[in-house]
Design an enzyme around this catalytic site. Structure first.
Site, PDB file in Angstrom:
ATOM      1  N   GLU A 140      -8.841  -2.706   3.325  1.00  0.00           N
ATOM      2  CA  GLU A 140      -8.451  -2.389   4.694  1.00  0.00           C
ATOM      3  C   GLU A 140      -9.622  -1.764   5.456  1.00  0.00           C
ATOM      4  O   GLU A 140      -9.885  -2.103   6.611  1.00  0.00           O
ATOM      5  CB  GLU A 140      -7.261  -1.422   4.679  1.00  0.00           C
ATOM      6  CG  GLU A 140      -6.634  -1.138   6.024  1.00  0.00           C
ATOM      7  CD  GLU A 140      -5.390  -0.284   5.900  1.00  0.00           C
ATOM      8  OE1 GLU A 140      -4.280  -0.838   5.984  1.00  0.00           O
ATOM      9  OE2 GLU A 140      -5.525   0.942   5.698  1.00  0.00           O
ATOM     10  N   ASP A 155       0.809  -1.222   0.000  1.00  0.00           N
ATOM     11  CA  ASP A 155       0.000   0.000   0.000  1.00  0.00           C
ATOM     12  C   ASP A 155       0.843   1.273   0.000  1.00  0.00           C
ATOM     13  O   ASP A 155       0.614   2.184  -0.794  1.00  0.00           O
ATOM     14  CB  ASP A 155      -0.949   0.000   1.198  1.00  0.00           C
ATOM     15  CG  ASP A 155      -1.804  -1.259   1.266  1.00  0.00           C
ATOM     16  OD1 ASP A 155      -2.101  -1.826   0.200  1.00  0.00           O
ATOM     17  OD2 ASP A 155      -2.157  -1.677   2.381  1.00  0.00           O
TER      18      ASP A 155
END
Length: 275
Positions: free
Chosen positions: A166, A53
């Site tokens: 997430e 990420d």
């Protein structure tokens, strides 16, 4: 698709499919538009762990900075990549490789161990003993504190690497890695992030790396999937509107419901929420 699944997909702005090239362009343009819309801003700050990420967002942020400076024919903007280890980082080589791939304007290492340990010791002296899990949250918040300090010192903003996979499980620390000024990756799932990194030419071992928050000293490098009890393939399938088995579905819904407070602004007496 189950009704609750569709509701969550819409809430998280998830997409069933993307074009990696078009999505990268959209994210870069969003970052550029935000910076141009706030003329007092000069920098962007992000912690680089070596995971998928932060590697993805760091690369896109630097690309945005390069385009902004080229368009204005001056070096007004910069991207500050920070490595924020607690002592020695177990996967430091991945962080090094990520920084090399990103090629940021500025790179600094800020070791948070002394600050975290001082906080834990102060709390202990006051009678509050922190578990290893809670100490992990202290690490995440200390990292964010450092990023905001750098942003304040450089007339900048803090970037957040939160995305749909997430956000769905609330797998981040409240006011830690969940804090930021802008979150350009919102809506993406894990496999879509991988596809964009591959399109951008990232080293394969970075976009195929097993995701880990690595916050717990008692369980170093614990994978996200082991901590969550569900694989990212199932999470991504859920977000893409595909059928998943009942066990994975219930696990995901349970995580989503119990972490709703992380996705909401602070509650007040005029706020309506489900109890």
């Amino acid at each position: 698709m189950r009704p609750r699944q569709e509701e969550i997909i819409n809430a998280l702005h998830a997409k069933s499919e993307i074009s990696p090239e078009a999505e990268a362009r959209e994210i870069i343009d969003f970052i550029k538009d935000y910076m141009k819309g706030h003329l007092f801003l000069k920098t962007m700050v992000l912690g680089i762990s070596g995971g998928q990420d932060s590697t993805l967002l760091g690369k896109l942020a630097q690309m945005a900075v390069d385009e902004l400076n080229e368009e204005q024919n001056e070096e007004k903007y910069s991207f500050h990549a920070l490595n924020l280890p607690y002592g020695e980082q177990a996967d430091k080589e991945d962080a090094t490789d990520a920084v090399e791939f990103i090629s940021p304007t500025s790179f600094r290492e800020i070791n948070i161990k002394a600050s975290v340990d001082a906080s834990v010791d102060a709390l202990k002296a006051a009678g509050y003993e922190l578990s290893d899990f809670i100490k992990g949250n202290e690490k995440a918040r200390e990292r964010m504190k450092a990023q905001y300090a750098v942003a304040a010192a450089t007339e900048g903003i803090v970037l957040g690497a939160d995305h749909a996979a997430e956000a769905l499980t609330g797998f981040y620390t409240k006011h830690g890695d969940g804090a930021c000024d802008i979150a350009p990756l919102v809506g993406l799932n894990k496999r879509q992030g991988q596809a964009i990194l591959k399109h951008l030419g990232a080293p394969e071992h970075l976009y195929k790396k097993v995701p880990t928050a690595d916050l717990e000293s008692d369980r170093p490098m614990l994978s996200d999937e082991e901590a969550l009890g569900v694989e990212y393939d199932a999470i991504d399938d859920f977000l893409e509107g595909k059928d998943i088995n009942d066990k994975d579905y219930e696990t995901i819904i349970n995580w989503y419901d119990k972490t709703q407070h992380k996705r909401d602004l602070p509650y007040n007496r005029y706020h309506s929420y489900k109890k």
